[in-house]
Design a protein around this motif. Sequence first.
Motif, PDB file in Angstrom:
ATOM      1  N   PRO A 147      -3.157  11.409   5.659  1.00 21.23           N
ATOM      2  CA  PRO A 147      -2.371  11.519   4.433  1.00 21.23           C
ATOM      3  C   PRO A 147      -1.522  10.262   4.239  1.00 21.23           C
ATOM      4  N   GLY A 148      -1.440   9.781   3.032  1.00 26.15           N
ATOM      5  CA  GLY A 148      -0.571   8.654   2.729  1.00 26.15           C
ATOM      6  C   GLY A 148      -1.185   7.282   2.987  1.00 26.15           C
ATOM      7  N   ALA A 149      -2.439   7.252   3.442  1.00 26.05           N
ATOM      8  CA  ALA A 149      -3.062   5.960   3.757  1.00 26.05           C
ATOM      9  C   ALA A 149      -3.388   5.156   2.498  1.00 26.05           C
ATOM     10  N   GLY A 150      -3.420   5.853   1.372  1.00 32.73           N
ATOM     11  CA  GLY A 150      -3.739   5.163   0.115  1.00 32.73           C
ATOM     12  C   GLY A 150      -5.122   5.506  -0.417  1.00 32.73           C
ATOM     13  N   LYS A 151      -5.662   6.637   0.038  1.00 35.03           N
ATOM     14  CA  LYS A 151      -7.005   7.044  -0.385  1.00 35.03           C
ATOM     15  C   LYS A 151      -7.087   7.234  -1.901  1.00 35.03           C
ATOM     16  N   SER A 152      -6.141   7.980  -2.450  1.00 37.52           N
ATOM     17  CA  SER A 152      -6.194   8.255  -3.898  1.00 37.52           C
ATOM     18  C   SER A 152      -6.052   6.966  -4.701  1.00 37.52           C
ATOM     19  N   THR A 153      -5.177   6.091  -4.237  1.00 40.39           N
ATOM     20  CA  THR A 153      -4.973   4.824  -4.942  1.00 40.39           C
ATOM     21  C   THR A 153      -6.260   3.997  -4.901  1.00 40.39           C
ATOM     22  N   LEU A 154      -6.911   3.983  -3.740  1.00 39.57           N
ATOM     23  CA  LEU A 154      -8.176   3.256  -3.604  1.00 39.57           C
ATOM     24  C   LEU A 154      -9.269   3.863  -4.473  1.00 39.57           C
TER      25      LEU A 154
HETATM   26  N1  LIG Z   1       2.421  -1.198   0.069  1.00 33.48           N
HETATM   27  C1  LIG Z   1       1.326  -0.528  -0.277  1.00 33.48           C
HETATM   28  N2  LIG Z   1       1.423   0.753  -0.643  1.00 33.48           N
HETATM   29  C2  LIG Z   1       0.296   1.414  -0.986  1.00 33.48           C
HETATM   30  C3  LIG Z   1      -0.975   0.798  -0.963  1.00 33.48           C
HETATM   31  N3  LIG Z   1      -1.905   1.705  -1.331  1.00 33.48           N
HETATM   32  C4  LIG Z   1      -1.237   2.849  -1.576  1.00 33.48           C
HETATM   33  N4  LIG Z   1       0.083   2.687  -1.388  1.00 33.48           N
HETATM   34  C5  LIG Z   1       1.124   3.695  -1.565  1.00 33.48           C
HETATM   35  O1  LIG Z   1       1.024   4.659  -0.533  1.00 33.48           O
HETATM   36  C6  LIG Z   1       1.391   5.945  -1.030  1.00 33.48           C
HETATM   37  C7  LIG Z   1       0.312   6.951  -0.728  1.00 33.48           C
HETATM   38  O2  LIG Z   1      -0.833   6.616  -1.507  1.00 33.48           O
HETATM   39  P1  LIG Z   1      -1.949   7.688  -1.851  1.00 33.48           P
HETATM   40  O3  LIG Z   1      -3.045   6.937  -2.562  1.00 33.48           O
HETATM   41  O4  LIG Z   1      -1.402   8.865  -2.546  1.00 33.48           O
HETATM   42  O5  LIG Z   1      -2.431   8.093  -0.384  1.00 33.48           O
HETATM   43  P2  LIG Z   1      -3.411   9.264   0.096  1.00 33.48           P
HETATM   44  O6  LIG Z   1      -2.567  10.379   0.599  1.00 33.48           O
HETATM   45  O7  LIG Z   1      -4.201   8.662   1.216  1.00 33.48           O
HETATM   46  O8  LIG Z   1      -4.268   9.646  -1.071  1.00 33.48           O
HETATM   47  C8  LIG Z   1       1.670   5.784  -2.511  1.00 33.48           C
HETATM   48  O9  LIG Z   1       3.047   5.658  -2.702  1.00 33.48           O
HETATM   49  C9  LIG Z   1       0.964   4.488  -2.841  1.00 33.48           C
HETATM   50  O10 LIG Z   1       1.543   3.808  -3.934  1.00 33.48           O
HETATM   51  C10 LIG Z   1      -1.047  -0.585  -0.568  1.00 33.48           C
HETATM   52  O11 LIG Z   1      -2.099  -1.198  -0.504  1.00 33.48           O
HETATM   53  N5  LIG Z   1       0.146  -1.175  -0.219  1.00 33.48           N
END
Ligand SMILES: Nc1nc2c(ncn2[C@@H]2O[C@H](COP(=O)(O)OP(=O)(O)O)[C@@H](O)[C@H]2O)c(=O)[nH]1
Length: 328
Positions: free
Chosen positions: A62-69
């Motif tokens: 969780p929080g690794a940035g999966k959704s953003t990617l």
């Molecule tokens: N500094 C930084 N923050 C990022 C990056 N990618 C995602 N984030 C941040 O990490 C947090 C979690 O991202 P999210 O995509 O929701 O993660 P998920 O739980 O893996 O889906 C969010 O606040 C994003 O803006 C990145 O490449 N660099």
Amino acid sequence: MYNPTVLTSPEGLSDGILNRDRRALSRAMSWVEDEHPGVDRLFRRLHGRTGRALRVGITGPPGAGKSTLVARLAQLLRARHAEVGIVAVDPTSPFTGGALLGDRIRMPELAADDGVFMRSMATRGSLGGLAAATHEVVDLLDAFGVDWVLLETVGVGQSELDVARMADVTFVVLVPESGDAVQAMKAGLMEIGDLFVVNKADRDGADRSVMEIRSMLALRDRKGRRPLEVKTTVAVDGTGVPELLDAVSAFLETARADGSFAARRRKVERWRLLQLAQRVLVRRLTIGEAGESALERLTDDVLARTTSPHDAAAELVEAALKGMAGRT
Ligand SMILES: Nc1nc2c(ncn2[C@@H]2O[C@H](COP(=O)(O)OP(=O)(O)O)[C@@H](O)[C@H]2O)c(=O)[nH]1
Ligand SMILES: [Mg+2]
């Protein structure tokens, strides 16, 4: 003629999907999640139209940035005129589908794009299981005609790993934090990744993480397999995402050429078939008075210690199979 108002029957819904009606697609997805009895008939009509979409699994903590990617990849694919389905399996937010809601806020242009289809799956404890339901939702997108399905799943727990395994290619997203790769290995992620991504490479330690992951991957049995790539990305600004997509495409191309693509699809379909057969069987066991009374009688026997649960289960299945044979 296709009548868009008739979205209450399996035939109406499947016609709707094949006619690219988004309402039909989303209703059918709800049917799958609710285990609506019409789902069997729906797939009888749609299965022949599936198999074309490429399925990309995205997993990691969780929080690794999966959704953003995922959002970045979707943007990139859209720029190349591909249609994209996004399916997020996020057991931490079963009601709101928080991840996708977040994407809607962060990526309004994706939400407004009619070449993108998003669905958030809740974890369910019901018969078919999360992986089976997710597979059906992916198939619906496929039948609808999307070119790619991006399947995001949190890399924790068996059912999430099952979800990741159904993809044609899966990449694992980690962050440059010491110990992240070790945690990932413990969670079984190192075995299921076809590619690895160190996201948040704007932070310190990305290079060290890449090396850490490489050395861990060296432990993985790689007999005859292609070397596993480790990419770096900054999902928030898109850095490295085109290269990641290239690596995903290259993986798929090689897999098609060497037969492993077809072999994996076969393995997944075989696994799904067994899952569905279990569901059919369990339903059959409790159908009708005969089924219910056999179940009650055998439960009594087990409670009275006159039969073991194992023998009772076998007897129940035998009886159901006989019943099935009698009906054909
Ligand atoms: N500094 C930084 N923050 C990022 C990056 N990618 C995602 N984030 C941040 O990490 C947090 C979690 O991202 P999210 O995509 O929701 O993660 P998920 O739980 O893996 O889906 C969010 O606040 C994003 O803006 C990145 O490449 N660099
Ligand atoms: Mg997410």
